[in-house]
Write a protein that holds these residues in place. Structure first.
Motif: not given
Ligand code: FE2
Length: 326
Positions: A69-83, A301-308
């Motif tokens: 319903q709402k334009a937002e970011a759910n998560v930022l993902g990162f890869k780590v080296y191993d388990e 560009w200075f003011e707008e951004g995506t909420t999480f």
């Protein structure tokens, strides 16, 4: 606060940024934008989601579009080296008093969900489903010919705090600007993978995602995208550029997706793998830090951004700088 000394031996090993999940209000419109216009490749889709990867990527996805319903970011993902790094990450974030949870994420192995000090939702994983290489299937190269995800840039209410947090995770500062009066950081660019940044922070109302960037082969790909967008109904989605940044030295273009999520198209920054690389300091009054050449950035560009998703935002602790045409 000065830039902290790099932590060359962090508690666990983050390889690079990996993926972002966007909530989008019209899945078909977003799919048309990312797949048909930008040229990202669909690796999975159903009625609720579209998973995409760029042309050099073997990992299953670098961006997930999820109908909402709402334009937002759910998560930022990162890869780590191993388990083992994942288990070390769980201990690390628990000791920081941050929430941790093991979640099910399709097309990924074990995935640890947590957040940063200001509430940015983060997830870490070691192994993602691997797909066949497509980087030499030139018939697939269309749009801006995106090769890989490159970085996230976020608004932070306290850049010193953000930098200290990610520095402890092993991210190393490559370039920064500082408020001359207070000596507080105004913005900083930090990397794990050996480019100018995987994560950047800019002072502002936050936490919010300013943009997600994709690496492309050359500036001509960006010019081709401009020709395409301007003749296929996306003229208004072109926000800033093309131009060259002072910071990072990259050739850039900023565009907005159908929900307003900002995407940077980015190429030709420089290698930063040396552990003794000294960060470059820029004067906040130097207009060439943002735009070495090119038209000034618009106010949006200075003011707008995506909420999480599910994340409170607040005003920055540093007073806003007057918008100087860079
Ligand atoms: Fe960027």
């Amino acid at each position: 606060m000065p830039v902290p000394k790099s932590n060359l031996y962090p508690d666990f090993n983050i390889v690079r940024l990996s993926h972002v999940e966007f909530m989008v209000t019209d899945l078909a419109a977003s799919k048309a934008f990312y797949a048909d216009t930008l040229g990202l490749q669909i690796s999975y889709e159903d009625s609720e989601t579209v998973f995409l990867r760029a042309l050099e990527e073997r990992n299953h996805h670098c961006i997930i579009l999820r109908k909402g319903q709402k334009a937002e970011a759910n998560v930022l993902g990162f890869k780590v080296y191993d388990e083992q790094d994942l288990d070390k990450a769980e201990i690390y974030f628990k000791e920081k008093g941050l929430p941790t949870e093991w979640i099910e994420r399709p097309h990924q192995g074990r995935t640890l969900r947590t957040q940063d000090l200001h509430g940015i939702p983060l997830e870490f994983y070691a192994r993602m489903n691997q797909l066949d290489p497509i980087h030499q299937q030139y018939k697939l190269y269309k749009g801006v010919r995106p090769l890989r995800i490159d970085h996230f840039n976020c608004f932070s209410t306290n850049v010193d705090e953000s930098v200290a947090f990610y520095n402890d995770l092993g991210f190393r500062v490559t370039e920064y600007t500082e408020d001359e009066e207070s000596k507080k950081l105004w913005a900083a660019w930090m990397h794990r993978k050996g480019g100018v940044h995987d994560m950047a922070f800019t002072n502002g109302r936050g936490p919010r995602l300013h943009h997600t960037a994709f690496w492309v082969p050359n500036p001509l790909a960006i010019i081709d995208l401009l020709d395409l967008m301007s003749t296929t109904g996306y003229l208004e989605n072109i926000e800033r550029g093309p131009g060259r940044h002072g910071i990072s030295n990259a050739f850039f273009l900023y565009i907005r997706d159908p929900d307003g999520h900002r995407i940077e198209i980015y190429c030709s920054d420089y290698m930063t793998v040396d552990p003794d690389l000294e960060p470059i300091k820029w004067d906040l009054k130097d207009p060439q830090r943002q735009t070495l050449w090119g038209a000034p950035a618009p106010r949006s560009w200075f003011e707008e951004g995506t909420t999480f998703a599910n994340t409170e935002i607040s005003d920055s602790q540093l007073a806003a700088q007057p918008i100087v045409a860079p």
